[in-house]
Design an enzyme around this catalytic site. Structure first.
Site, PDB file in Angstrom:
ATOM      1  N   SER A  63      15.870 -26.443  38.920  1.00 21.77           N
ATOM      2  CA  SER A  63      16.610 -25.209  38.657  1.00 21.77           C
ATOM      3  C   SER A  63      18.094 -25.480  38.434  1.00 21.77           C
ATOM      4  O   SER A  63      18.647 -26.448  38.958  1.00 21.77           O
ATOM      5  CB  SER A  63      16.458 -24.251  39.843  1.00 21.77           C
ATOM      6  OG  SER A  63      15.115 -23.886  40.023  1.00 21.77           O
TER       7      SER A  63
HETATM    8  N1  SAH Z   1      12.550 -25.602  43.463  1.00 22.55           N
HETATM    9  C1  SAH Z   1      12.601 -26.495  42.335  1.00 22.55           C
HETATM   10  C2  SAH Z   1      12.162 -25.813  41.051  1.00 22.55           C
HETATM   11  C3  SAH Z   1      10.942 -26.437  40.478  1.00 22.55           C
HETATM   12  S1  SAH Z   1      10.262 -25.594  39.068  1.00 22.55           S
HETATM   13  C4  SAH Z   1      14.012 -27.081  42.205  1.00 22.55           C
HETATM   14  O1  SAH Z   1      14.729 -27.122  43.174  1.00 22.55           O
HETATM   15  O2  SAH Z   1      14.377 -27.540  41.142  1.00 22.55           O
HETATM   16  C5  SAH Z   1       8.984 -24.643  39.807  1.00 22.55           C
HETATM   17  C6  SAH Z   1       7.925 -25.411  40.544  1.00 22.55           C
HETATM   18  O3  SAH Z   1       6.904 -24.495  40.933  1.00 22.55           O
HETATM   19  C7  SAH Z   1       7.220 -26.500  39.736  1.00 22.55           C
HETATM   20  O4  SAH Z   1       7.389 -27.716  40.374  1.00 22.55           O
HETATM   21  C8  SAH Z   1       5.759 -26.068  39.745  1.00 22.55           C
HETATM   22  O5  SAH Z   1       4.848 -27.143  39.824  1.00 22.55           O
HETATM   23  C9  SAH Z   1       5.686 -25.200  40.981  1.00 22.55           C
HETATM   24  N2  SAH Z   1       4.578 -24.260  41.009  1.00 22.55           N
HETATM   25  C10 SAH Z   1       4.054 -23.578  39.964  1.00 22.55           C
HETATM   26  N3  SAH Z   1       3.032 -22.811  40.368  1.00 22.55           N
HETATM   27  C11 SAH Z   1       2.904 -23.001  41.714  1.00 22.55           C
HETATM   28  C12 SAH Z   1       2.010 -22.509  42.700  1.00 22.55           C
HETATM   29  N4  SAH Z   1       1.034 -21.639  42.407  1.00 22.55           N
HETATM   30  N5  SAH Z   1       2.178 -22.929  43.989  1.00 22.55           N
HETATM   31  C13 SAH Z   1       3.151 -23.808  44.300  1.00 22.55           C
HETATM   32  N6  SAH Z   1       4.007 -24.335  43.389  1.00 22.55           N
HETATM   33  C14 SAH Z   1       3.884 -23.933  42.115  1.00 22.55           C
END
Ligand code: SAH
Length: 218
Positions: A70
């Site tokens: 993010s």
């Molecule tokens: N918090 C992260 C953002 C990652 S992007 C940061 O600090 O950069 C969003 C994440 O959500 C991805 O890694 C994706 O694999 C995860 N995700 C998507 N669907 C999900 C689900 N149903 N349960 C858990 N994680 C999920």
């Protein structure tokens, strides 16, 4: 090629200071605790080597598996909306490589952060990075975050870092009365939405404009 020489750390630290100063100057963040948290977490350590030189630009970056880390302003905005205090227990859905979880840990303490990641590979990488930076007390689980993490409930706050058409009910039920939830709600078009749980279990709701997150999987 990026390396781990000490001189690079200094450059990264300077770049991080500038980025956070800029976020404050642009009124993206104003809570002193959140500002300190963003200053403290070395985002470059969470960015894959191929994109590391861009670690302190304020935008999402690829972390593999079609997912992104993010943007710092978004992490700051969510942290402010959650209104966290030291000692609060927090649930995160979507660990990615763990950057946002580390920022949250700066605010509430690493042992109070529970985060769920859909991709086993991302969860493994997140654990390694978090451990190497001293955030090893953050709990990372592999699974579908739509079920929340009932074993450690109730949480004072919960947030999703992936967009969902509607808030999953288990997450609502695992948050305390008075607790807050922040999530991007929608599919193509998403709205950053802040919820607070009322005494009767219902949610008050406020929206904070259009956002763009990867979609919830599963
Ligand atoms: N918090 C992260 C953002 C990652 S992007 C940061 O600090 O950069 C969003 C994440 O959500 C991805 O890694 C994706 O694999 C995860 N995700 C998507 N669907 C999900 C689900 N149903 N349960 C858990 N994680 C999920």
């Amino acid at each position: 090629m990026p390396t781990d020489r000490p001189s690079d750390h200094t450059e990264f630290d300077t770049a991080r200071e500038q980025l956070v100063d800029d976020l404050v100057a642009r009124d993206r963040i104003s809570d002193p605790a959140v500002i300190d948290a963003l200053r403290a977490v070395p985002r470059h350590a969470f960015v894959p080597p191929a994109h590391r030189s861009a670690a302190y630009t304020d935008r999402p970056l690829p972390i593999g598996d079609e997912q992104t880390i993010s943007a710092p302003h978004m992490v700051g905005i969510i942290a402010e909306l959650l209104d966290l205090s030291a000692g609060d227990t927090v649930l995160e859905i979507g660990t990615g490589r763990g950057y946002h979880a580390a920022v949250t840990a700066e605010l509430v303490g690493p042992a109070n952060v529970y985060t769920i990641e859909y991709s086993e590979q991302l969860a493994t990488t997140a654990r390694e990075i978090l451990e190497s930076l001293g955030y090893g007390a953050i709990s990372v689980a592999v699974g579908d975050g739509r079920n929340g993490w009932p074993e450690h409930a109730p949480y004072q706050a919960a947030y999703l870092t992936c967009a969902t058409p509607h808030l999953p009910e288990p997450i609502v039920s695992q948050v305390t009365v008075g607790g807050t939830i922040v999530a991007p709600i929608g599919t193509h078009r998403q709205t950053l939405t802040h919820y607070q749980k009322r005494e009767d279990g219902s949610l008050s709701q406020e929206t904070y404009g259009p956002v763009r997150f990867v979609r919830l999987r599963g």
